[in-house]
Design an enzyme around this catalytic site. Structure first.
Site, PDB file in Angstrom:
ATOM      1  N   SER A 410       0.837  -1.205   0.000  1.00 23.81           N
ATOM      2  CA  SER A 410       0.000   0.000   0.000  1.00 23.81           C
ATOM      3  C   SER A 410       0.871   1.254   0.000  1.00 23.81           C
ATOM      4  O   SER A 410       1.967   1.254   0.568  1.00 23.81           O
ATOM      5  CB  SER A 410      -0.878  -0.014   1.251  1.00 23.81           C
ATOM      6  OG  SER A 410      -1.966   0.851   1.107  1.00 23.81           O
ATOM      7  N   PRO A 411       0.381   2.336  -0.596  1.00 29.62           N
ATOM      8  CA  PRO A 411       1.151   3.583  -0.524  1.00 29.62           C
ATOM      9  C   PRO A 411       1.290   4.036   0.929  1.00 29.62           C
ATOM     10  O   PRO A 411       0.302   4.057   1.661  1.00 29.62           O
ATOM     11  CB  PRO A 411       0.307   4.575  -1.326  1.00 29.62           C
ATOM     12  CG  PRO A 411      -1.028   3.949  -1.509  1.00 29.62           C
ATOM     13  CD  PRO A 411      -0.853   2.481  -1.360  1.00 29.62           C
ATOM     14  N   CYS A 413       3.246   7.141   3.115  1.00 27.64           N
ATOM     15  CA  CYS A 413       4.079   8.339   3.212  1.00 27.64           C
ATOM     16  C   CYS A 413       5.270   8.079   4.127  1.00 27.64           C
ATOM     17  O   CYS A 413       5.097   7.516   5.210  1.00 27.64           O
ATOM     18  CB  CYS A 413       3.277   9.485   3.810  1.00 27.64           C
ATOM     19  SG  CYS A 413       2.123  10.193   2.657  1.00 27.64           S
ATOM     20  N   GLN A 488       1.127   6.999  -6.401  1.00 31.68           N
ATOM     21  CA  GLN A 488      -0.160   7.601  -6.046  1.00 31.68           C
ATOM     22  C   GLN A 488      -0.017   9.123  -6.075  1.00 31.68           C
ATOM     23  O   GLN A 488       0.750   9.680  -5.293  1.00 31.68           O
ATOM     24  CB  GLN A 488      -0.551   7.138  -4.642  1.00 31.68           C
ATOM     25  CG  GLN A 488      -1.912   7.612  -4.195  1.00 31.68           C
ATOM     26  CD  GLN A 488      -2.174   7.298  -2.735  1.00 31.68           C
ATOM     27  OE1 GLN A 488      -1.353   7.632  -1.870  1.00 31.68           O
ATOM     28  NE2 GLN A 488      -3.282   6.662  -2.440  1.00 31.68           N
ATOM     29  N   TYR A 570      -8.358  14.314   1.483  1.00 30.00           N
ATOM     30  CA  TYR A 570      -7.454  15.234   0.780  1.00 30.00           C
ATOM     31  C   TYR A 570      -8.245  16.010  -0.280  1.00 30.00           C
ATOM     32  O   TYR A 570      -9.473  15.887  -0.351  1.00 30.00           O
ATOM     33  CB  TYR A 570      -6.262  14.457   0.188  1.00 30.00           C
ATOM     34  CG  TYR A 570      -5.405  13.835   1.281  1.00 30.00           C
ATOM     35  CD1 TYR A 570      -4.772  14.642   2.234  1.00 30.00           C
ATOM     36  CD2 TYR A 570      -5.259  12.458   1.384  1.00 30.00           C
ATOM     37  CE1 TYR A 570      -4.009  14.082   3.256  1.00 30.00           C
ATOM     38  CE2 TYR A 570      -4.496  11.894   2.405  1.00 30.00           C
ATOM     39  CZ  TYR A 570      -3.874  12.710   3.337  1.00 30.00           C
ATOM     40  OH  TYR A 570      -3.137  12.170   4.344  1.00 30.00           O
ATOM     41  N   ARG A 618      -7.972   5.698  -5.554  1.00 30.81           N
ATOM     42  CA  ARG A 618      -8.290   5.322  -4.175  1.00 30.81           C
ATOM     43  C   ARG A 618      -9.439   6.191  -3.685  1.00 30.81           C
ATOM     44  O   ARG A 618      -9.409   7.418  -3.843  1.00 30.81           O
ATOM     45  CB  ARG A 618      -7.058   5.484  -3.268  1.00 30.81           C
ATOM     46  CG  ARG A 618      -7.365   5.139  -1.822  1.00 30.81           C
ATOM     47  CD  ARG A 618      -6.126   4.958  -0.958  1.00 30.81           C
ATOM     48  NE  ARG A 618      -5.657   3.576  -0.980  1.00 30.81           N
ATOM     49  CZ  ARG A 618      -4.904   3.028  -0.027  1.00 30.81           C
ATOM     50  NH1 ARG A 618      -4.532   3.727   1.026  1.00 30.81           N
ATOM     51  NH2 ARG A 618      -4.510   1.782  -0.122  1.00 30.81           N
ATOM     52  N   ARG A 712       0.572  -1.805   6.812  1.00 42.06           N
ATOM     53  CA  ARG A 712       1.408  -2.054   7.994  1.00 42.06           C
ATOM     54  C   ARG A 712       2.014  -3.444   8.014  1.00 42.06           C
ATOM     55  O   ARG A 712       3.129  -3.619   8.510  1.00 42.06           O
ATOM     56  CB  ARG A 712       0.585  -1.779   9.261  1.00 42.06           C
ATOM     57  CG  ARG A 712       0.325  -0.282   9.447  1.00 42.06           C
ATOM     58  CD  ARG A 712      -0.788  -0.026  10.401  1.00 42.06           C
ATOM     59  NE  ARG A 712      -2.025  -0.635   9.948  1.00 42.06           N
ATOM     60  CZ  ARG A 712      -3.113  -0.760  10.684  1.00 42.06           C
ATOM     61  NH1 ARG A 712      -3.115  -0.319  11.920  1.00 42.06           N
ATOM     62  NH2 ARG A 712      -4.204  -1.302  10.188  1.00 42.06           N
TER      63      ARG A 712
HETATM   64  C1  LIG Z   1       2.944   4.988   7.695  1.00 43.19           C
HETATM   65  C2  LIG Z   1       1.716   5.040   6.853  1.00 43.19           C
HETATM   66  C3  LIG Z   1       1.649   5.915   5.791  1.00 43.19           C
HETATM   67  C4  LIG Z   1       0.531   5.961   4.963  1.00 43.19           C
HETATM   68  N1  LIG Z   1       0.508   6.749   3.865  1.00 43.19           N
HETATM   69  C5  LIG Z   1      -0.495   6.647   2.954  1.00 43.19           C
HETATM   70  C6  LIG Z   1      -0.432   7.275   1.691  1.00 43.19           C
HETATM   71  O1  LIG Z   1       0.560   7.881   1.340  1.00 43.19           O
HETATM   72  N2  LIG Z   1      -1.488   7.176   0.873  1.00 43.19           N
HETATM   73  C7  LIG Z   1      -2.598   6.449   1.218  1.00 43.19           C
HETATM   74  O2  LIG Z   1      -3.545   6.373   0.429  1.00 43.19           O
HETATM   75  N3  LIG Z   1      -2.658   5.807   2.372  1.00 43.19           N
HETATM   76  C8  LIG Z   1      -1.627   5.875   3.241  1.00 43.19           C
HETATM   77  N4  LIG Z   1      -1.667   5.154   4.403  1.00 43.19           N
HETATM   78  C9  LIG Z   1      -2.803   4.253   4.620  1.00 43.19           C
HETATM   79  C10 LIG Z   1      -2.436   2.870   4.112  1.00 43.19           C
HETATM   80  O3  LIG Z   1      -2.098   2.879   2.738  1.00 43.19           O
HETATM   81  C11 LIG Z   1      -3.560   1.872   4.346  1.00 43.19           C
HETATM   82  O4  LIG Z   1      -4.694   2.273   3.612  1.00 43.19           O
HETATM   83  C12 LIG Z   1      -3.913   1.750   5.816  1.00 43.19           C
HETATM   84  O5  LIG Z   1      -2.727   1.706   6.612  1.00 43.19           O
HETATM   85  C13 LIG Z   1      -4.732   0.489   6.093  1.00 43.19           C
HETATM   86  O6  LIG Z   1      -4.027  -0.657   5.686  1.00 43.19           O
HETATM   87  P1  LIG Z   1      -3.320  -1.663   6.735  1.00 43.19           P
HETATM   88  O7  LIG Z   1      -4.364  -2.077   7.711  1.00 43.19           O
HETATM   89  O8  LIG Z   1      -2.826  -2.795   5.868  1.00 43.19           O
HETATM   90  O9  LIG Z   1      -2.196  -0.912   7.393  1.00 43.19           O
HETATM   91  C14 LIG Z   1      -0.561   5.123   5.247  1.00 43.19           C
HETATM   92  C15 LIG Z   1      -0.500   4.266   6.333  1.00 43.19           C
HETATM   93  C16 LIG Z   1       0.631   4.191   7.119  1.00 43.19           C
HETATM   94  C17 LIG Z   1       0.670   3.205   8.258  1.00 43.19           C
END
Ligand SMILES: Cc1cc2nc3c(=O)[nH]c(=O)nc-3n(C[C@H](O)[C@H](O)[C@H](O)COP(=O)(O)O)c2cc1C
Ligand SMILES: Cc1cc2nc3c(=O)[nH]c(=O)nc-3n(C[C@H](O)[C@H](O)[C@H](O)COP(=O)(O)OP(=O)(O)OC[C@H]3O[C@@H](n4cnc5c(N)ncnc54)[C@H](O)[C@@H]3O)c2cc1C
Length: 757
Positions: A410-411, A413, A488, A570, A618, A712
Site C-alpha cells: 500500500s502507498p 508516506c 499515487q 485530501y 483510491r 502495515r
Molecule cells: C505509515 C503510513 C503511511 C501511509 N501513507 C499513505 C499514503 O501515502 N497514501 C494512502 O492512500 N494511504 C496511506 N496510508 C494508509 C495505508 O495505505 C492503508 O490504507 C492503511 O494503513 C490500512 O491498511 P493496513 O491495515 O494494511 O495498514 C498510510 C499508512 C501508514 C501506516
C-alpha cells in the site's frame, strides 16, 4: 442462594440445572410461561466445538443431549442447477423440543423447581431472591422492566424468514438458492432427528411482498413453499409450528445486569440463525455465569466477572453473525459467481472460516476452488499458470500490465523527501518490499505541487528532478525484481501544511505553513487547523494542470500504474464528501456535481498517461460520520470512475473528518470492495487490516476483490509475500544472489509475548 430464572428455554433450564448440580443447597426456581411441551420452531444446530464445551462443563448434560444428536459433516449448496458439497464441517442437529425435555428432566432430577404456565410480568414477587436470571428470550419482559438501567438496541434486519419443518431427511446441512418470478429464495435445511428436518426459508422483502405473503396464514405459507420447492422436497410435506414470517432482530444490551438481576441468552444478545449459535450462546452464558458465581462471594462482583468474560466472545460472534446475515441479505449480488466460487463465498462469509481452514476440512473442495481461480486468472491475464497455485499467487492483468501475484504494498508516506525529492531511503524502502515478493509496490502519496504537500517532507512530482529520483527506484524494481511499481498522485487540500505522522497526525505546522485550498472553507480541526480557501475555477484549472504535469513526470519515471488519490479527506476527496463540500455551484450538491473536479483531474491524467498503462483511484467508501459518504454513494462514485476509464478502484475508507467513528476490525473495509466489484462490475483492491495470507487467499478466491493491499503488514515484514509463499509451500523464485535460500529451511520460533490487544 435463592435463584429465580425467568424463562425455561435452553439458557434458563441449563443454568438452573448447572447451579443445582454445583451446590444442591441452592434454591433454584424456573418460571416458564408455556407448557412443558410447547416450543416454537423445530431443530437447533450445535457445532462439534460447542458440544466439546458442553462436555467439559457438564458431562451429564452432554450425555443427555448427545444421545439425540444427528451428526453430519457435509454442507451442500444447490445453486444454478449444480449441487456442490464440502465436507469436514462437523455439526449436529437436535430437536429443540427434545433438547428442552432433556434439560427439563435433568433440572428437575437435580432438584430445580420448574413452574410452567406462569407469566412473569413484574419482579415484585422475587424480592427475597438473591439472584434473578432473565432468560426469557429475545422479547424479554425482564429486560423491558429494566429499561431505565439496561440499554437495548434492536437492529431489525430487512430480510423475511420463516421457520418450518419437513419429513425429508437431509443428509447434509443443505442450502438451496432458487429463483422464481418473485425473486431469489434461500433455504437453510438440516436434519435434527431421524426423518425430521428444519427448513428455514429466507428472502428479500420485495420478493416476499411480490409473492403475496404479507397476509399469508401459516397454511398459505406452507402451501406456497411446498409448490415452490416441490422438486427439492421430493414428495415430503412442510410442517408448521407458529411459522410466521419474521425479520431477524439483532439484539445488543448494555450492561447485562442491574443490581441482582442478570440477563442471559437471547434476552441479552442474539446472533443470526445462519451462524446457528443462539442456543449455544445461551448455554455458554449459563456456564460462564455459574463459574463467575462460584469464583466470587459477592453477587455484584460475579455479575461483573460474567459480563467481562462473556461480552468479548459474544460480540465476536455477533460480528461473525452480522457478516453472515449480510451475505444472505446480499445474495442477489453474488449470483453472477460460478457455483464453485459462490459456494466458497458462502462458506467463508462470516470470516470465521478461511481458505486455510477449508484446506484442513476439505482439501478436495479447496483444490477445486484453487483450480477455478487459476483457470480464471489464466484467461484474464493471458499468462500461463502452471499447476494450481494458491489464489494469491495467480497473475492479474490491468491493460498490458500483468502482475505476477495479487499482493500489493500500500502507498505509505515516508516524510523523508527534500522539496519533494526522494532519496536513498525510498530506494531501500520500496526496493526491499519489491524484493519481498509483492506483485505491485505502490509509492507513497506523491504531491502534484509544492503547496499540495501534506508536510514539508512529502514526496513530489512537480519538478523534473523528481522524475529522475523516482526513475532510480523504478529502474531498480524493474531490473532486479518481477514486481511492478505504481505511484499515487495526490493533493493534500485542507489537510496540508501539517506535521509528520509520528510528530502529530494532521496537526498543523507550528511554523513554515502555507495557505490551503479545499472544496469549502472548513478547517480539519475546528480549533487549530488553517482555514482553507474555497477553490475558484482558476484554482481548479491550476490543480488539474498540476495533476496532468505530475502524470507526465510519472510516465517519464517509468511507473507501471498511476493511482489518483481521491480518499482520506485530501483535496479531491474534499469535493466528493458532503461533509467537506458545502458549495452551491456546479461543484457542490449532487454527487454528480461533487465528482466533477475529481473526474476532470482523472481525465486530464488519463490523457497524459500512456494508453497501455492502467490507472487506479483510491476512494473513501464511507466517512464513518453522520451525513457523510455511505457505501451506496461509493458504488455511484465507482460507476462514474468506470465510465471515465478507471481500471481498478482501491477501496479505502474514512479519514475525511476528525470526529469520524470508524468501525475497525479484521478486513473491515473489504465488504466495500466486494460490493463495488459486484454491483459496478469494476476491478477492486481491498485494503485495511488485511494481514494474513489466509485472508488474502480467501478474499481472492471468494471474488471479494481482485487485489489485496497491505500497508502495515509490509512495514512489519517487507518479505511478507515470500514468507506467505514459504508457509504455503509455493515455490516463489528467489533473486539470483539469494538462490542459496532454495536449500535453506528456516526454523521459526515464534513466541508472542507482547500484549497488543
Ligand atoms: C505509515 C503510513 C503511511 C501511509 N501513507 C499513505 C499514503 O501515502 N497514501 C494512502 O492512500 N494511504 C496511506 N496510508 C494508509 C495505508 O495505505 C492503508 O490504507 C492503511 O494503513 C490500512 O491498511 P493496513 O491495515 O494494511 O495498514 C498510510 C499508512 C501508514 C501506516
Ligand atoms: C428461525 C430461528 C432459527 C434458529 N435456529 C437456531 C439453531 O439452529 N441453532 C441455535 O443454536 N439456535 C437457533 N435459534 C436461536 C435459538 O432458538 C435461541 O437463540 C435460543 O433458544 C435462546 O435460548 P434462550 O433460553 O435464551 O431463549 P428462548 O429459547 O427464547 O427461551 C425463553 C423462554 O422464556 C419464556 N418466557 C418469555 N417471557 C416470559 C415471561 N414473561 N414469563 C415466563 N416465561 C417467559 C419463553 O416462553 C421461552 O420458553 C434460532 C432462532 C430462530 C428464530
Amino acid at each position: 442462594m435463592r435463584i429465580v430464572c425467568v424463562g425455561g428455554g435452553p439458557g434458563g433450564l441449563y443454568f438452573a440445572g448447572l447451579m443445582k448440580k454445583t451446590d444442591p443447597r441452592h434454591h433454584v426456581r424456573v418460571i416458564e410461561r408455556n407448557r412443558p411441551d410447547d416450543t416454537f420452531g423445530f431443530g437447533v444446530v450445535f457445532s462439534d466445538a460447542t458440544m466439546a464445551g458442553i462436555a467439559a462443563a457438564d458431562s451429564e448434560a452432554f450425555r443427555g443431549i448427545g444421545r439425540h444428536l444427528v451428526h453430519w459433516d457435509d454442507i451442500e449448496v444447490n445453486y444454478r442447477g449444480e449441487r456442490i458439497t464440502s465436507t469436514g464441517h462437523g455439526f449436529s442437529g437436535m430437536s429443540r423440543h427434545t433438547l428442552l425435555r432433556v434439560l427439563q428432566e435433568q433440572a428437575c432430577a437435580a432438584g430445580v423447581d420448574v413452574l410452567f404456565e406462569r407469566d412473569v410480568a413484574s419482579l415484585d414477587a422475587f424480592a427475597d431472591a438473591d439472584l434473578v436470571v432473565a432468560a426469557d428470550g429475545a422479547n424479554s419482559t425482564v429486560r423491558h422492566l429494566l429499561r431505565d438501567r439496561v440499554q437495548t438496541t434492536i437492529d431489525l434486519r430487512a430480510n423475511r424468514f420463516v421457520w418450518l419443518g419437513t419429513t425429508k431427511p437431509f443428509p447434509a446441512f443443505t442450502f438451496y438458492f432458487k429463483r422464481d418470478d418473485h425473486g431469489l429464495w434461500r433455504v437453510h435445511a438440516y436434519q435434527y432427528a431421524p426423518g425430521r428436518s428444519t427448513f428455514i426459508v429466507e428472502c428479500r422483502e420485495d420478493t416476499w411482498r411480490a409473492a403475496g405473503l404479507e397476509r399469508a396464514a401459516e397454511e398459505d405459507t406452507a402451501a406456497f413453499l411446498e409448490r415452490l420447492f416441490a422438486e427439492e422436497l421430493d414428495g415430503h410435506r412442510l410442517m408448521t409450528n407458529r411459522s410466521i414470517w419474521r425479520q431477524f432482530p439483532t439484539i445488543r444490551t448494555e450492561p447485562w445486569s442491574s443490581d441482582r438481576v442478570v440477563l442471559l441468552g437471547d434476552a441479552a444478545h442474539t446472533a443470526h440463525f445462519s451462524v446457528g449459535s443462539g442456543t449455544r450462546m445461551a448455554m455458554e452464558d449459563a456456564v460462564a455465569l455459574r463459574d463467575a458465581l462460584a469464583e466470587h462471594d459477592e453477587i455484584a462482583a460475579a455479575l461483573r466477572a460474567y459480563e467481562a468474560r462473556r461480552r468479548p466472545q459474544v460480540e465476536s460472534l455477533q460480528r461473525a453473525a452480522q457478516a453472515s446475515l449480510q451475505w444472505f441479505e446480499d445474495t442477489e449480488r453474488y449470483t453472477t459467481l460460478t457455483p464453485i466460487q459462490f459456494t466458497f463465498s458462502l462458506l467463508t462469509r462470516s470470516l470465521r472460516i478461511t481458505h486455510e481452514d477449508l484446506r484442513a476440512r476439505d482439501p478436495k473442495f479447496l483444490e477445486r476452488v484453487d483450480a477455478f481461480v487459476a483457470r480464471e486468472a489464466e484467461q484474464q491475464s493471458g499468462a500461463a499458470v502452471g499447476g494450481t497455485p494458491p489464489p494469491m499467487f495467480t497473475p492479474f492483468r490491468l491493460r498490458t500490465l500483468v502482475l505476477t501475484n495479487r499482493v500489493i504494498v500500500s502507498p505509505m508516506c515516508q516524510y523523508l523527501a527534500e522539496d519533494g525529492t526522494i532519496g536513498d531511503w525510498h530506494l531501500v524502502h520500496l526496493g526491499s518490499r519489491a524484493l519481498g515478493g509483492a506483485g505491485l509496490v505502490m509509492a507513497e502519496m506523491t504531491d502534484v505541487s509544492r503547496e499540495a504537500r501534506i508536510s514539508p517532507w512529502c514526496a513530489g512530482l512537480y519538478k523534473p528532478e523528481h522524475a529522475a529520483a523516482w526513475k532510480r527506484v523504478v529502474d531498480f524494481v524493474h531490473r532486479e525484481t518481477p514486481a511492478a511499481i505504481g505511484v499515487q498522485l495526490g493533493h493534500a487540500g485542507r489537510k496540508g501544511a501539517t506535521q509528520r505522522l509520528w510528530e502529530g497526525d494532521n496537526e498543523p505546522l507550528a511554523e513554515g505553513g502555507w495557505p490551503l485550498i479545499s472544496a469549502s472553507p472548513i478547517p480539519y480541526f475546528a480549533d487549530r487547523s488553517v482555514v482553507p480557501r474555497e477553490m475558484t475555477r482558476a484554482d481548479m484549472d491550476c490543480a488539474v494542470a498540476d495533476f496532468a504535469r505530475a502524470a507526465g513526470l510519472a510516465r517519464d519515471a517509468g511507473f507501471d500504474l498511476l493511482e489518483i488519490h481521491m480518499a482520506h479527506g485530501y483535496l479531491l476527496a474534499s469535493f466528493i464528501s458532503p461533509l467537506t463540500n458545502t458549495r452551491t455551484d456546479e461543484y457542490g450538491g449532487t454527487l454528480a456535481n461533487r465528482m466533477r473536479l475529481p473526474l476532470e483531474v482523472f481525465d486530464a491524467c488519463r490523457k497524459v498517461w500512456p494508453d497501455e498503462k492502467p490507472m487506479s483511484v483510491r476512494i473513501s467508501a464511507v466517512d464513518w460520520a453522520p451525513g457523510g459518504m455511505e457505501p451506496n454513494d461509493a458504488v455511484e462514485v465507482a460507476r462514474l470512475l468506470k465510465a471515465h476509464g478507471c481500471d481498478v478502484v482501491d477501496v479505502s475508507a474514512g479519514q475525511t473528518v476528525a470526529d469520524q467513528q470508524p468501525v475497525y476490525g479484521r478486513l473491515f473495509q473489504t465488504p466495500f470492495a466486494d460490493r463495488i466489484r459486484h454491483e459496478v462490475g469494476i476491478k477492486t483492491m481491498a485494503v485495511g487490516n488485511i494481514s494474513s495470507y489466509m485472508d488474502v487467499n480467501t478474499i481472492i478466491a471468494a471474488g471479494r476483490a481482485d487485489l489485496c493491499v497491505l500497508a502495515r503488514a509490509h512495514l512489519f515484514d517487507p518479505y511478507w509475500t515470500r514468507h506467505a509463499a514459504w508457509m504455503l509451500g509455493y515455490p516463489l523464485p528467489w533473486p539470483d544472489p539469494y538462490k542459496s535460500m532454495e536449500r535453506y529451511t528456516p526454523r521459526f520460533e515464534f513466541r508472542f509475548t507482547g500484549d497488543k490487544s
